[in-house]
Write a protein that holds these residues in place. Sequence first.
Motif, PDB file in Angstrom:
ATOM      1  N   UNK A  25       0.774  -1.136  -0.104  1.00  0.00           N
ATOM      2  CA  UNK A  25       0.077  -0.016   0.202  1.00  0.00           C
ATOM      3  C   UNK A  25       1.004   1.242  -0.056  1.00  0.00           C
ATOM      4  N   UNK A  26       0.464   2.233  -0.900  1.00  0.00           N
ATOM      5  CA  UNK A  26       1.085   3.494  -0.862  1.00  0.00           C
ATOM      6  C   UNK A  26       0.471   4.105   0.512  1.00  0.00           C
ATOM      7  N   UNK A  27       1.200   4.554   1.240  1.00  0.00           N
ATOM      8  CA  UNK A  27       0.685   5.269   2.469  1.00  0.00           C
ATOM      9  C   UNK A  27       1.146   6.397   2.645  1.00  0.00           C
ATOM     10  N   UNK A  28       1.370   7.282   1.658  1.00  0.00           N
ATOM     11  CA  UNK A  28       2.088   8.842   1.970  1.00  0.00           C
ATOM     12  C   UNK A  28       1.029   9.696   1.698  1.00  0.00           C
ATOM     13  N   UNK A  29      -0.048   9.607   1.486  1.00  0.00           N
ATOM     14  CA  UNK A  29      -1.200  10.549   1.167  1.00  0.00           C
ATOM     15  C   UNK A  29      -1.201  11.703   2.191  1.00  0.00           C
ATOM     16  N   UNK A  30      -0.930  11.590   3.514  1.00  0.00           N
ATOM     17  CA  UNK A  30      -1.005  12.827   4.206  1.00  0.00           C
ATOM     18  C   UNK A  30       0.224  13.368   4.255  1.00  0.00           C
ATOM     19  N   UNK A  31       1.154  12.748   3.550  1.00  0.00           N
ATOM     20  CA  UNK A  31       2.499  13.866   3.544  1.00  0.00           C
ATOM     21  C   UNK A  31       2.557  14.808   2.348  1.00  0.00           C
ATOM     22  N   UNK A  32       1.364  15.092   1.818  1.00  0.00           N
ATOM     23  CA  UNK A  32       1.289  15.850   0.579  1.00  0.00           C
ATOM     24  C   UNK A  32       0.111  16.822   0.843  1.00  0.00           C
ATOM     25  N   UNK A  33       0.252  18.054   1.377  1.00  0.00           N
ATOM     26  CA  UNK A  33      -0.969  18.968   1.619  1.00  0.00           C
ATOM     27  C   UNK A  33      -1.880  19.129   0.468  1.00  0.00           C
ATOM     28  N   UNK A  34      -1.257  19.296  -0.659  1.00  0.00           N
ATOM     29  CA  UNK A  34      -2.185  19.383  -1.881  1.00  0.00           C
ATOM     30  C   UNK A  34      -3.083  18.085  -2.160  1.00  0.00           C
TER      31      UNK A  34
END
Length: 184
Positions: A25-34
């Motif tokens: 799972x790609x779990x980095x969504x919260x690392x990108x404010x956009x």
Amino acid sequence: NADGVVIEIVDSGIDYNNPDLQEMMWDEGEDYPELTELGGGKYGICTAQTRYDGTPYSSMDPMDDDGHGTHCAGSAAAPWNGLGVSGTANGAKLMVIKHANDRGTSYDAASIRGFNYIKMAKEQGVNVVAVNNSWGGAHASMGFSLAVRELAKVGIVSVYASGNENENIDYAGDTTSSLLRTPG
């Protein structure tokens, strides 16, 4: 070996707790404010509005409550680890767009919103290279076609099912026939 590649699954979500998919799972969504500004969460975004019974979804939680998206995710990128299934893109990470509800129903607006999230992720440096769309149906609007073109402009290939309706898509006005001459 697809290490470093992100595959987007646009479907009924992914069971990100599935033991055969957790590590992919790609779990980095919260690392990108956009991306969080668009309503996304850790694994992607839920653009479906409500369950079949009318209960609203959280845009931050793309958990699969139908099963189809998890099945597609396994086919695409389950690791070659001897557990469950083995996907075709070993090493790829899975990003989720949940555009379909618990009965598999989706609408152009939810798909287009999801495609916007994918394009934004690519523009922010996420190495999204392909979008899996294992669904057919009547997604044939001009807005839908333009959203797919926008993904192609940033180098993302969109892969579609030929449909689950048991009809000749050369003559049917469904998703795949409407995208016949669309780049990407």
